[in-house]
Scaffold this motif. Structure first.
Motif, PDB file in Angstrom:
ATOM      1  N   ALA A 282       0.812  -1.222   0.000  1.00 53.97           N
ATOM      2  CA  ALA A 282       0.000   0.000   0.000  1.00 53.97           C
ATOM      3  C   ALA A 282       0.842   1.268   0.000  1.00 53.97           C
ATOM      4  O   ALA A 282       0.362   2.332  -0.403  1.00 53.97           O
ATOM      5  N   ILE A 283       2.084   1.184   0.444  1.00 51.58           N
ATOM      6  CA  ILE A 283       2.921   2.379   0.536  1.00 51.58           C
ATOM      7  C   ILE A 283       3.140   3.007  -0.833  1.00 51.58           C
ATOM      8  O   ILE A 283       3.129   4.235  -0.981  1.00 51.58           O
ATOM      9  N   THR A 284       3.320   2.180  -1.846  1.00 54.46           N
ATOM     10  CA  THR A 284       3.647   2.717  -3.171  1.00 54.46           C
ATOM     11  C   THR A 284       2.566   2.499  -4.220  1.00 54.46           C
ATOM     12  O   THR A 284       2.580   3.173  -5.248  1.00 54.46           O
ATOM     13  N   CYS A 285       1.652   1.559  -3.993  1.00 57.18           N
ATOM     14  CA  CYS A 285       0.658   1.246  -5.028  1.00 57.18           C
ATOM     15  C   CYS A 285      -0.193   2.456  -5.398  1.00 57.18           C
ATOM     16  O   CYS A 285      -0.348   2.789  -6.578  1.00 57.18           O
ATOM     17  N   GLY A 286      -0.752   3.109  -4.399  1.00 54.85           N
ATOM     18  CA  GLY A 286      -1.607   4.265  -4.658  1.00 54.85           C
ATOM     19  C   GLY A 286      -0.881   5.411  -5.342  1.00 54.85           C
ATOM     20  O   GLY A 286      -1.338   5.919  -6.380  1.00 54.85           O
ATOM     21  N   PRO A 287       0.257   5.860  -4.789  1.00 52.97           N
ATOM     22  CA  PRO A 287       0.988   6.946  -5.441  1.00 52.97           C
ATOM     23  C   PRO A 287       1.413   6.634  -6.875  1.00 52.97           C
ATOM     24  O   PRO A 287       1.329   7.501  -7.754  1.00 52.97           O
TER      25      PRO A 287
END
Length: 376
Positions: A282-287
């Protein structure tokens, strides 16, 4: 994301092999890592794809056998469904938009949809595989096949979990200490279900190894391509020779493979593997999904603005993830626990030290059971 996710890929098969063989995780991890680093660095993307094919066949085949054998042993599909339904294991999502609810509609459907969109559309690992295909039509076919296969494997995993509960519904292996963690319940069930067949437990372990090593090798290979393309080639006046390129790619695979191996002890302390992998992703998926969407739909946005947005979004998400993990680790954040039973165990065990009135609210136990007493 790949850097954070790789230790999880190493830890999963190590935990499974530890349960079925008793070999220490600290001994399994180096062997697993070295094998994966070797064939990834030598074979490149072609080696990764071909090993993925073989590993996929082993994984699905082993799961299918466990499903058939387990269902027959328990007396059929109706028995499996009845036991799970009786103890409230077949539950749907919570119909709430509260983002803090673990199995809420917002998390499952909206979050899940965006997660899969990122994983199958813009993730470096999957895009690198798309680029090996001859044309765009083949890419679309690959996406459809991938999603179909994902749904099949996901349903198989869910059903194996239902089989495990139907087998242990009367004697919870975590309470009795037969399994050290929830992630070890499935390997324990496989040992009990197909352990009498020579080689089948090993086949299942091979399936788990296949799934994990497939993900790890793909991540290492894609990471090496990113490092070469984005961080090395732009700063060189002369292009790298073929030999230099191969040396850089293999070096990156080895370095990040060793870093992943060294990070496994951290993963071991952070809780459930599935929850941890989703949280880290989730740390990088959204951005990243936002960045690609802006690039396709809003081409007038400048690079500086986009990088600022990615940095802010990643920092904010990382803050939430880290705080959540700290809260889980310290016990400030807990999830509701389903009741389990130890009433019909056919072996001796010691009740855990934290067996108290609070614990007994969640665990069904004979009235005569005491915290220090053995139950048969």
């Amino acid at each position: 994301m790949n850097i954070l996710w790789q230790p999880i890929c190493i830890y999963v098969p190590a935990l499974t092999l530890n349960q079925v063989s008793g070999i220490s995780v600290s001994k399994i991890v180096p062997m697993t890592s070295m094998v994966c680093i070797l064939y990834t660095s030598v074979g490149g993307i072609k080696g990764v794809v071909w090993t993925d094919v073989i590993q996929g066949i082993v994984m699905i085949g082993s799961m299918a056998f466990v499903i058939v054998k387990g269902t027959l042993d328990l007396g059929g599909l109706n028995v499996v469904l009845d036991r799970n339904r009786q103890f409230d294991r077949l539950v749907g999502p919570d119909m709430t938009l509260d983002p803090t609810v673990r199995m809420g509609v917002l998390a499952l459907f909206i979050g899940g949809a965006f997660f899969k969109l990122q994983a199958n559309g813009i993730n470096q690992s999957i895009v690198q595989r798309y680029l090996t295909l001859p044309n765009f039509r083949a890419v679309k076919q690959a996406i459809l096949l991938s999603l179909t296969g994902f749904m099949i494997v996901l349903l198989m995993c869910v059903y194996i979990g239902m089989l495990a509960f139907a087998e242990f519904y009367h004697c919870d292996p975590i309470t009795t200490g037969l399994a050290r963690a929830k992630d070890q319940v499935i390997p324990l069930y496989v040992m009990k279900s197909v352990g009498t067949f020579p080689g089948l437990v090993g086949l299942f372990v091979a399936g788990v190894f296949s799934a994990a090593l497939s993900s790890l090798s793909t991540a290492l290979n894609s990471l090496s391509g990113v490092i070469l393309t984005d961080f090395i080639e732009p700063f060189r006046e002369k292009p790298l020779t073929e030999r230099q390129t191969a040396f850089v790619l293999r070096g990156v695979v080895v370095v990040f493979g060793l870093l992943s191996m060294a990070s496994v002890p951290i993963v071991e302390k952070l809780g459930l593997v599935m929850q941890l992998s989703s949280t880290v992703a989730a740390i990088t998926c959204g951005p990243l999904l936002g960045a690609f969407s802006v690039g396709m739909l809003l081409p007038f946005v400048k690079t500086e603005s986009l990088l600022t947005g990615i940095s802010c979004a990643s920092t904010f998400t990382a803050y939430i993830v880290v705080r959540a993990q700290i809260a889980i680790f310290t016990g400030q954040m807990t999830s509701p626990t389903k009741p389990v039973s130890v009433e019909d165990c056919d072996y001796l065990f010691d009740l855990p030290d934290n067996w108290n009135a609070t614990t007994m609210a969640y665990v069904y136990c004979p009235k005569w059971a005491k915290p220090s007493r053995k139950i048969s």
